[in-house]
Write a protein that holds these residues in place. Structure first.
Motif, PDB file in Angstrom:
ATOM      1  N   LYS A  78       0.841  -1.186   0.000  1.00 34.42           N
ATOM      2  CA  LYS A  78       0.000   0.000   0.000  1.00 34.42           C
ATOM      3  C   LYS A  78       0.877   1.238   0.000  1.00 34.42           C
ATOM      4  N   THR A  79       0.473   2.203  -0.763  1.00 29.08           N
ATOM      5  CA  THR A  79       1.203   3.475  -0.792  1.00 29.08           C
ATOM      6  C   THR A  79       0.902   4.262   0.476  1.00 29.08           C
ATOM      7  N   ALA A  80       2.005   4.720   1.148  1.00 26.81           N
ATOM      8  CA  ALA A  80       1.835   5.469   2.399  1.00 26.81           C
ATOM      9  C   ALA A  80       1.127   6.787   2.116  1.00 26.81           C
ATOM     10  N   GLU A  81       0.154   7.082   2.954  1.00 26.22           N
ATOM     11  CA  GLU A  81      -0.597   8.322   2.757  1.00 26.22           C
ATOM     12  C   GLU A  81       0.199   9.532   3.213  1.00 26.22           C
ATOM     13  N   TYR A  82       1.009   9.375   4.247  1.00 21.49           N
ATOM     14  CA  TYR A  82       1.829  10.471   4.773  1.00 21.49           C
ATOM     15  C   TYR A  82       3.294  10.034   4.783  1.00 21.49           C
ATOM     16  N   MET A  83       4.201  11.041   4.896  1.00 20.15           N
ATOM     17  CA  MET A  83       5.635  10.776   4.957  1.00 20.15           C
ATOM     18  C   MET A  83       5.975  10.049   6.253  1.00 20.15           C
ATOM     19  N   PRO A  84       6.834   9.024   6.207  1.00 19.79           N
ATOM     20  CA  PRO A  84       7.169   8.288   7.434  1.00 19.79           C
ATOM     21  C   PRO A  84       7.944   9.154   8.431  1.00 19.79           C
ATOM     22  N   VAL A  86      10.832  10.540  10.833  1.00 19.98           N
ATOM     23  CA  VAL A  86      12.284  10.687  10.618  1.00 19.98           C
ATOM     24  C   VAL A  86      12.957  11.057  11.931  1.00 19.98           C
ATOM     25  N   ARG A  87      14.255  10.789  11.968  1.00 13.65           N
ATOM     26  CA  ARG A  87      15.102  11.204  13.094  1.00 13.65           C
ATOM     27  C   ARG A  87      16.113  12.232  12.601  1.00 13.65           C
ATOM     28  N   LEU A  88      16.412  13.226  13.449  1.00 17.03           N
ATOM     29  CA  LEU A  88      17.361  14.289  13.124  1.00 17.03           C
ATOM     30  C   LEU A  88      16.966  15.044  11.856  1.00 17.03           C
ATOM     31  N   GLY A  89      15.681  14.969  11.495  1.00 15.92           N
ATOM     32  CA  GLY A  89      15.164  15.753  10.382  1.00 15.92           C
ATOM     33  C   GLY A  89      15.315  15.115   9.025  1.00 15.92           C
ATOM     34  N   VAL A  90      16.223  14.140   8.841  1.00 12.00           N
ATOM     35  CA  VAL A  90      16.467  13.605   7.496  1.00 12.00           C
ATOM     36  C   VAL A  90      16.524  12.084   7.467  1.00 12.00           C
ATOM     37  N   PHE A  91      16.800  11.417   8.580  1.00 11.81           N
ATOM     38  CA  PHE A  91      17.002   9.974   8.580  1.00 11.81           C
ATOM     39  C   PHE A  91      15.689   9.259   8.937  1.00 11.81           C
ATOM     40  N   PRO A  92      15.290   8.284   8.139  1.00  6.88           N
ATOM     41  CA  PRO A  92      14.038   7.573   8.438  1.00  6.88           C
ATOM     42  C   PRO A  92      14.112   6.820   9.755  1.00  6.88           C
ATOM     43  N   ASP A  93      12.994   6.798  10.439  1.00  3.99           N
ATOM     44  CA  ASP A  93      12.952   6.132  11.738  1.00  3.99           C
ATOM     45  C   ASP A  93      13.091   4.616  11.614  1.00  3.99           C
ATOM     46  N   GLU A  94      12.673   4.067  10.455  1.00  2.00           N
ATOM     47  CA  GLU A  94      12.768   2.615  10.287  1.00  2.00           C
ATOM     48  C   GLU A  94      14.217   2.140  10.254  1.00  2.00           C
ATOM     49  N   TRP A  95      15.174   3.023   9.848  1.00  2.00           N
ATOM     50  CA  TRP A  95      16.581   2.624   9.916  1.00  2.00           C
ATOM     51  C   TRP A  95      17.004   2.408  11.365  1.00  2.00           C
ATOM     52  N   PHE A  96      16.595   3.320  12.245  1.00  2.00           N
ATOM     53  CA  PHE A  96      16.928   3.181  13.668  1.00  2.00           C
ATOM     54  C   PHE A  96      16.259   1.953  14.262  1.00  2.00           C
ATOM     55  N   GLN A  97      14.997   1.722  13.885  1.00  2.00           N
ATOM     56  CA  GLN A  97      14.282   0.552  14.403  1.00  2.00           C
ATOM     57  C   GLN A  97      14.938  -0.745  13.948  1.00  2.00           C
ATOM     58  N   ALA A  98      15.499  -0.758  12.726  1.00  2.00           N
ATOM     59  CA  ALA A  98      16.173  -1.959  12.236  1.00  2.00           C
ATOM     60  C   ALA A  98      17.489  -2.218  12.972  1.00  2.00           C
ATOM     61  N   LEU A  99      18.185  -1.148  13.428  1.00  2.00           N
ATOM     62  CA  LEU A  99      19.468  -1.311  14.123  1.00  2.00           C
ATOM     63  C   LEU A  99      19.308  -1.546  15.616  1.00  2.00           C
ATOM     64  N   TYR A 156       0.515  20.657   2.191  1.00  2.00           N
ATOM     65  CA  TYR A 156       0.800  19.504   1.330  1.00  2.00           C
ATOM     66  C   TYR A 156      -0.263  18.409   1.520  1.00  2.00           C
ATOM     67  N   ILE A 157      -0.637  18.177   2.789  1.00  2.00           N
ATOM     68  CA  ILE A 157      -1.640  17.143   3.061  1.00  2.00           C
ATOM     69  C   ILE A 157      -2.978  17.526   2.428  1.00  2.00           C
ATOM     70  N   LYS A 158      -3.355  18.796   2.531  1.00  2.00           N
ATOM     71  CA  LYS A 158      -4.606  19.253   1.935  1.00  2.00           C
ATOM     72  C   LYS A 158      -4.587  19.093   0.425  1.00  2.00           C
ATOM     73  N   GLY A 159      -3.480  19.525  -0.203  1.00  2.00           N
ATOM     74  CA  GLY A 159      -3.375  19.366  -1.654  1.00  2.00           C
ATOM     75  C   GLY A 159      -3.371  17.900  -2.074  1.00  2.00           C
ATOM     76  N   SER A 160      -2.677  17.089  -1.254  1.00  3.06           N
ATOM     77  CA  SER A 160      -2.659  15.647  -1.562  1.00  3.06           C
ATOM     78  C   SER A 160      -4.052  15.039  -1.467  1.00  3.06           C
ATOM     79  N   GLN A 161      -4.790  15.442  -0.437  1.00  2.96           N
ATOM     80  CA  GLN A 161      -6.163  14.932  -0.300  1.00  2.96           C
ATOM     81  C   GLN A 161      -7.050  15.396  -1.452  1.00  2.96           C
ATOM     82  N   GLU A 162      -6.881  16.667  -1.862  1.00  2.00           N
ATOM     83  CA  GLU A 162      -7.673  17.153  -2.991  1.00  2.00           C
ATOM     84  C   GLU A 162      -7.330  16.415  -4.273  1.00  2.00           C
ATOM     85  N   ARG A 163      -6.010  16.186  -4.499  1.00  2.00           N
ATOM     86  CA  ARG A 163      -5.623  15.426  -5.682  1.00  2.00           C
ATOM     87  C   ARG A 163      -6.142  13.993  -5.611  1.00  2.00           C
ATOM     88  N   TYR A 164      -6.110  13.405  -4.410  1.00  2.00           N
ATOM     89  CA  TYR A 164      -6.605  12.037  -4.252  1.00  2.00           C
ATOM     90  C   TYR A 164      -8.114  11.969  -4.543  1.00  2.00           C
TER      91      TYR A 164
END
Length: 293
Positions: A78-84, A86-99, A156-164
C-alpha cells in the motif's frame, strides 16, 4: 335446408363458432409464445454475460484474496498516505528501528558519528575554509522547518487529499454508485424474472377472458338469430293452421247452408215458433201460480 341448419345450430351452438374461436385463440397464443420466447432469450443472454463476469471475478479474487495467498508474510503493498517518521530531520525512523535489535538504542547514533569520523579521517569528506558556511545553512534550514514546517505539511496534506479525491476518490465513488445502481437493476431484473411467469399467465388469462367474451357475444347473437328463425317458422305454421281451420269451418257452413232446401227451412222455422209459443204459455202458467202462492 336453412331450417335444418338453424335447428342444428340451436341444438349444437358450439359447433358453429368453435372452429373460428379456436383459430383466433391459436393465433394469439402463437404471437404471445413468440414474444415470450424472445424475452426469455434476451434474459438468458444477459444472465449468461453476468455469470461469465462473475466467474472471472471469482477466479481473480481467489488468486489475490484466496486461501492460498499468504497475507501474513506477503501482505498487499500500500502506498503510504503520509511521509514516514524521521530522526534528526532527514534519517528515516525505520533505519533506527532496524538497528535497535543489533546495536541497541545508542547503536544508530554511534554508527552515524563513526561514519562521519570515517569520512573525515579518510578525507572522503574534505573540510576547507568554506565549510563554515554549512553551519548557518543548517541552522537556517532547522529554523525554517520549525517555523513553516507544520504549515507546509498541512498545505501539502490538503493538496494531496484534494488530488486524491479528484483522481481516485470521486471516480471511485462514482463507480461505486454505478455499481450499486447496476446491482439494484440486477435485483429488479431478478425480481421481475420471478414474477414474469405470473405476468405471462395473467396475460394468457386476460386474452382467454376476451376470447370467451367475444365467443359468448357471437353465441348470443347466433341464439337470437336462430330464435327469430324458429319464431318465424312457428308463426308461419300457426297462420297456416288457422287459415286451414277457418277455411274448413267456412266450407262446412256453406255446405250445410247449401244443403238446406226452402221447405226444410220453413218447416224448421215453424217448429221453432211453435216451441217458443209453448214455452211462453208454460212461463205464464208458472208466473200466475207463483203469484197466488
Amino acid at each position: 335446408q336453412s331450417t335444418w341448419g338453424a335447428s342444428q345450430c340451436a341444438s349444437q351452438p358450439d359447433g358453429c363458432v368453435s372452429k373460428k374461436y379456436d383459430v383466433t385463440k391459436l393465433t394469439r397464443r402463437n404471437n404471445e409464445d413468440e414474444a415470450v420466447r424472445m424475452t426469455i432469450a434476451s434474459y438468458e443472454k444477459f444472465a449468461e454475460g453476468v455469470n461469465d463476469v462473475t466467474k472471472r471475478w471469482d477466479e481473480k479474487h481467489e488468486i489475490y484474496f484466496g486461501n492460498e495467498r499468504d497475507l501474513v508474510n506477503f501482505p498487499h503493498m500500500k502506498t503510504a498516505e503520509y511521509m514516514p517518521k524521521v530522526r534528526l530531520g532527514v534519517f528515516p525512523d525505520e533505519w533506527f528501528q532496524a538497528l535497535y535489535n543489533k546495536t541497541g538504542v545508542t547503536g544508530p547514533y554511534l554508527f552515524l558519528s563513526g561514519g562521519i569520523v570515517f569520512l573525515l579521517q579518510k578525507e572522503y569528506w574534505v573540510i576547507d575554509h568554506e565549510f563554515i558556511e554549512v553551519i548557518p545553512f543548517i541552522g537556517v534550514c532547522v529554523l525554517l522547518v520549525k517555523w513553516f514546517g507544520a504549515k507546509a505539511q498541512a498545505m501539502y496534506i490538503k493538496g494531496s487529499q484534494e488530488r486524491y479525491m479528484k483522481v481516485v476518490g470521486t471516480p471511485l465513488a462514482k463507480y461505486a454508485e454505478l455499481a450499486n445502481q447496476a446491482i439494484k437493476d440486477a435485483d429488479d431484473i431478478l425480481h421481475r424474472d420471478t414474477a414474469y411467469p405470473m405476468y405471462i399467465q395473467a396475460k394468457y388469462e386476460n386474452v382467454d377472458i376476451q376470447l370467451e367474451a367475444s365467443y359468448r357475444d357471437r353465441l348470443a347473437s347466433m341464439h337470437r338469430d336462430v330464435r327469430r328463425r324458429l319464431d318465424y317458422h312457428v308463426e308461419r305454421q300457426n297462420a297456416k293452421r288457422s287459415f286451414e281451420h277457418q277455411h274448413m269451418v267456412d266450407w262446412i257452413a256453406s255446405s250445410v247452408r247449401s244443403s238446406i232446401t226452402p221447405a226444410q227451412e220453413k218447416q224448421a222455422l215453424e217448429q221453432c215458433f211453435s216451441t217458443l209459443k209453448n214455452l211462453a204459455v208454460e212461463y205464464k202458467k208458472e208466473g200466475s201460480t207463483a203469484a197466488r202462492v
